[in-house]
Design a protein around this motif. Structure first.
Motif, PDB file in Angstrom:
ATOM      1  N   ARG A 153      -1.571   4.398  -5.068  1.00 14.01           N
ATOM      2  CA  ARG A 153      -2.571   4.598  -4.012  1.00 14.01           C
ATOM      3  C   ARG A 153      -3.960   4.836  -4.573  1.00 14.01           C
ATOM      4  NH1 ARG A 153       0.814   8.848  -0.299  1.00 14.01           N
ATOM      5  NH2 ARG A 153       2.631   7.513  -0.009  1.00 14.01           N
TER       6      ARG A 153
ATOM      7  N   GLU B 287     -19.892  11.639   7.880  1.00 15.10           N
ATOM      8  CA  GLU B 287     -18.820  12.623   7.810  1.00 15.10           C
ATOM      9  C   GLU B 287     -17.504  11.944   7.419  1.00 15.10           C
ATOM     10  OE1 GLU B 287     -18.367  16.365  10.879  1.00 15.10           O
ATOM     11  OE2 GLU B 287     -18.880  14.386  11.620  1.00 15.10           O
TER      12      GLU B 287
ATOM     13  N   TYR C 108     -15.439  12.509   4.084  1.00 14.30           N
ATOM     14  CA  TYR C 108     -14.072  13.002   4.151  1.00 14.30           C
ATOM     15  C   TYR C 108     -13.150  12.154   3.272  1.00 14.30           C
ATOM     16  CZ  TYR C 108      -9.472  13.930   6.179  1.00 14.30           C
ATOM     17  OH  TYR C 108      -8.151  14.228   6.363  1.00 14.30           O
ATOM     18  N   THR C 109     -13.266  10.845   3.443  1.00 19.39           N
ATOM     19  CA  THR C 109     -12.418   9.958   2.634  1.00 19.39           C
ATOM     20  C   THR C 109     -12.710  10.148   1.148  1.00 19.39           C
ATOM     21  OG1 THR C 109     -12.670   8.374   4.422  1.00 19.39           O
ATOM     22  CG2 THR C 109     -11.607   7.594   2.439  1.00 19.39           C
TER      23      THR C 109
ATOM     24  N   ASP D 166     -16.329  14.539  -5.724  1.00 16.27           N
ATOM     25  CA  ASP D 166     -16.986  15.755  -5.274  1.00 16.27           C
ATOM     26  C   ASP D 166     -18.411  15.885  -5.793  1.00 16.27           C
ATOM     27  OD1 ASP D 166     -16.624  17.898  -3.542  1.00 16.27           O
ATOM     28  OD2 ASP D 166     -14.591  18.166  -4.317  1.00 16.27           O
TER      29      ASP D 166
ATOM     30  N   LYS E 285     -13.828  12.753  -0.339  1.00 15.82           N
ATOM     31  CA  LYS E 285     -13.322  14.057  -0.784  1.00 15.82           C
ATOM     32  C   LYS E 285     -11.817  13.992  -1.020  1.00 15.82           C
ATOM     33  CE  LYS E 285     -15.576  17.807   1.408  1.00 15.82           C
ATOM     34  NZ  LYS E 285     -15.465  18.804   2.490  1.00 15.82           N
ATOM     35  N   ILE E 286     -11.114  13.422  -0.049  1.00 16.25           N
ATOM     36  CA  ILE E 286      -9.658  13.286  -0.188  1.00 16.25           C
ATOM     37  C   ILE E 286      -9.318  12.449  -1.407  1.00 16.25           C
ATOM     38  CG2 ILE E 286      -7.757  11.949   0.771  1.00 16.25           C
ATOM     39  CD1 ILE E 286      -7.859  13.305   3.196  1.00 16.25           C
ATOM     40  N   ARG E 287     -10.193  11.499  -1.711  1.00 12.39           N
ATOM     41  CA  ARG E 287      -9.985  10.633  -2.866  1.00 12.39           C
ATOM     42  C   ARG E 287     -10.366  11.330  -4.161  1.00 12.39           C
ATOM     43  NH1 ARG E 287      -6.852   6.131  -2.569  1.00 12.39           N
ATOM     44  NH2 ARG E 287      -7.170   5.001  -0.652  1.00 12.39           N
TER      45      ARG E 287
ATOM     46  N   TYR F 104      -7.397   0.260   1.152  1.00  9.11           N
ATOM     47  CA  TYR F 104      -6.633  -0.408   2.206  1.00  9.11           C
ATOM     48  C   TYR F 104      -7.371  -0.320   3.536  1.00  9.11           C
ATOM     49  CZ  TYR F 104      -2.659  -1.164   5.428  1.00  9.11           C
ATOM     50  OH  TYR F 104      -1.824  -1.608   6.420  1.00  9.11           O
TER      51      TYR F 104
ATOM     52  N   THR G  45       0.822  -1.215   0.000  1.00  9.90           N
ATOM     53  CA  THR G  45       0.000   0.000   0.000  1.00  9.90           C
ATOM     54  C   THR G  45       0.850   1.257   0.000  1.00  9.90           C
ATOM     55  OG1 THR G  45      -0.066  -0.112   2.405  1.00  9.90           O
ATOM     56  CG2 THR G  45      -1.921  -1.064   1.217  1.00  9.90           C
TER      57      THR G  45
ATOM     58  N   ILE H  18       1.666   7.729  -5.575  1.00  8.91           N
ATOM     59  CA  ILE H  18       0.323   8.331  -5.629  1.00  8.91           C
ATOM     60  C   ILE H  18      -0.551   7.588  -6.635  1.00  8.91           C
ATOM     61  CG2 ILE H  18      -0.964  10.460  -6.024  1.00  8.91           C
ATOM     62  CD1 ILE H  18       0.742  11.094  -3.784  1.00  8.91           C
TER      63      ILE H  18
END
Ligand SMILES: Nc1ncnc2c1ncn2[C@@H]1O[C@H](COP(=O)(O)OP(=O)(O)OP(=O)(O)O)[C@@H](O)[C@H]1O
Ligand SMILES: [Mg+2]
Lengths: 326, 239
Positions: A73, A93, A97-98, A105, A100-102, A78, A48, A70
């Motif tokens: 990933r 939430e 969050y995950t 949107d 969004k980070i990924r 994981y 990972t 990157i």
């Protein structure tokens, strides 16, 4: 496609992963098996890109995971050991969050999060904070987060450890469902898990792969070393029974397991399953009552302990396995 | 940038889900208020400046900024989310910046909440008020706060214990502030003393607090900031 070549990782003087190479093809569900400290988690952490190997290479979907972590990933989901989560966040939430980070949107994110809630059965807990969840639900949230970006590869470190039998079943069902579309590597101590969900087992011991193959294949191979019979007879004297059964055709060894009243319990190892007939005849000839005669199927457990309780046997089985595949 | 703001937003929101933010704000405002009213002897002097309040910031930040930063990395390591976070498709730099922005944001909010004090000064000062130094003071306070946050964030990144992170952060910041004070720098030969003053968080802040926003001071703060953020990135990369 995951391609791992000659991976090695040490922590000080501890060799966590010694020299591991394997390939995982699209659609495979691979179970990493091994005793505590075998190097399963360390291997997964390198896959990972969490840890850099001391040496060796990792290729994920054509990307060199060491040069382009990157990109690797993006394609991996994981779930680390014990499903770590942010306690203070709500379930939604946390998923958002995950997502969004990924890089998800707007409407796409909302749709995907809803899908995850549905797929992982989180409907009943969407209003809760993660800190309030039971272990089973935490595991599901962890799983939901790891697949929110719809990765091709899923790496799950002991996804069912610490769950009750019902939850274990549910999580396994979920993994099986996911396995239809994804390539999965999961680690576990539980043999039935491998037999239940994996199309292939990799047994690791002391940082090395000691067996690699379909779970049933591994079992058959080990069956070549003999069949075990469990016997209970009445009216036999211990010594006489041992002697008589030992002389029976095809029997290699006999061990008295215990004696309860006039019942004698023994284990006999024979060349093949036909030895059962001979054992029966011996009992009849000696006029003992045969209370039980059972062929104990070699299980993955047997294979596992054979391979991981001594280095010599482990290396032998690996070689045998290689021949078999050739 | 999007990812940075995403991390920052989550961290900032998390502050207000626990008592951390509220305790921080109350303690900070109490310390600052005390410095303004009592250290500056406000009721007798009716001074036209906020110098005493600003002068006390390097010391009050010592207690509160480590508390704001201690959880940032130590907790992630402790509960294991460190592993999930660092296997997201983000660079370490992005994550460090996100966390920095969140903690710095909270410090900025705290500074913004001191706005009644300049208003009081404006209304009650015995002489006419020059707002230049006050504005300069706030700018300096932001730089100082940013430097403290970077230091304490680094401290949090190298341990999984929040207590250790707090103590280490406070100790580092205290050291960097203290070396510039007369009582420390004064005991060394003048060349070394000057060098220490040059490296001190506090001496540079004294300049800004006087209302002079000198590019050398700004450069100094930016250097400290960058240095500790880079250490932070390195600590996270080491895993
Ligand atoms: N960060 C670390 N620092 C030092 N040693 C480590 C570290 N991580 C793993 N090890 C050591 O490396 C070896 C392999 O550990 P690893 O966690 O990979 O085993 P595992 O197969 O996942 O075991 P388990 O079934 O208990 O989870 C162990 O001896 C462990 O103590
Ligand atoms: Mg493990």
């Amino acid at each position: 496609m995951i391609r791992v070549s000659r991976l090695r990782k040490t922590f000080g003087s501890t060799v966590a992963v010694n020299d591991i190479s394997f390939e995982v093809k699209e659609g495979e569900v691979v179970g990493l098996l091994g005793p505590n400290g075998a190097g399963k988690s360390t291997t997964m952490r390198m896959l990972t890109t969490f840890l850099d190997p001391d040496s060796g290479g990792i290729e994920i979907a054509g990307y060199d995971a060491l040069d382009q972590p990157i990109e690797a990933r993006r394609r991996i989901g994981y779930l680390p050991e014990s499903a770590p989560l942010y306690e203070e966040l709500g379930v939604l939430e946390s998923l958002n969050y995950t997502a969004k980070i990924r890089g998800l949107d707007g409407a796409a994110r909302k749709r995907r999060v809803d899908e995850m809630v549905e797929a992982c059965g989180l409907g009943a807990v969407t209003h809760k904070d993660i800190g309030q969840l039971s272990k089973g639900y935490r595991q599901r949230v962890g799983l939901a987060q790891s697949i929110v970006h719809d990765p091709a590869f899923l790496i799950l470190d002991e996804p069912t450890t610490g769950l009750d039998p019902n939850q274990i079943k549910e999580i396994r069902a979920l993994i099986t469902k996911l396995g239809a579309k994804k390539t999965i590597i999961l680690s576990t101590h539980i043999m039935q898990e491998v037999q239940a969900v994996c199309s292939r087992a990799l047994i690791i011991n002391k940082g090395n792969i000691v067996a690699d193959g379909r779970p049933d294949q591994l079992v058959t191979q080990s069956a070549k070393t003999g069949c075990r019979f469990s016997l209970t007879v009445r009216g036999a004297v211990r010594e006489r029974a041992t002697a008589a059964f030992s002389k029976t055709d095809g029997v290699r060894s006999v061990v008295v397991e215990g004696e309860v009243g006039d019942l004698l319990h023994l284990t006999a190892v024979g060349a093949n399953d036909g030895v059962a007939d001979e054992l029966f005849r011996t009992a009849v000839r000696e006029q003992w009552v045969l209370r039980e005669l059972r062929l104990e199927r070699a299980s993955l457990e047997d294979v596992f302990s054979q391979l991981t309780l001594g280095n010599a046997t482990g290396a032998g089985a690996k070689a045998a396995n290689k021949e078999d595949q050739a | 940038m999007n990812a940075v703001l995403c991390v920052a937003g989550k961290e900032f929101k998390t502050y207000f889900k626990t008592p951390v933010a509220y305790v921080f704000l109350v303690v900070f405002l109490a310390l600052t208020g005390w410095a303004f009213f009592f250290l500056g002897n406000f009721f007798e002097q009716r001074a036209a400046t906020l110098r005493d309040m600003f002068g006390f910031l390097p010391w009050s930040f010592l207690f509160v900024v480590p508390a704001v930063c201690m959880k940032m990395w130590a907790e992630e390591r402790k509960i294991g989310t460190f592993e999930t976070l660092l296997t997201m498709p983000l660079s370490e730099v992005q994550i460090v910046l996100g966390k920095f922005l969140a903690a710095f944001g909270l410090v900025a909010v705290a500074l913004a909440l001191t706005f009644p004090l300049p208003v009081i000064v404006g209304m009650t000062a015995a002489s006419s008020v020059d707002f230049g130094p006050i504005v300069g003071g706030y700018i300096g306070a932001l730089f100082l706060g940013a430097a403290y946050v970077a230091i304490c964030l680094f401290a949090s990144a190298i341990t999984e214990s929040q207590i250790v992170a707090f103590i280490l952060g406070a100790f580092l910041a205290f050291g960097l502030a203290l070396i510039g004070s007369q009582s420390v720098a004064g005991i060394f030969p003048s060349a070394i003393g000057e060098l220490l003053q040059l490296l001190s968080l506090q001496t540079h802040f004294m300049n800004i607090e006087r209302g002079v926003v000198d590019s050398r001071d700004v450069l100094y703060y930016l250097s400290v900031l960058t240095f500790f953020l880079m250490l932070n990135v390195a600590a996270v990369k080491r895993r």
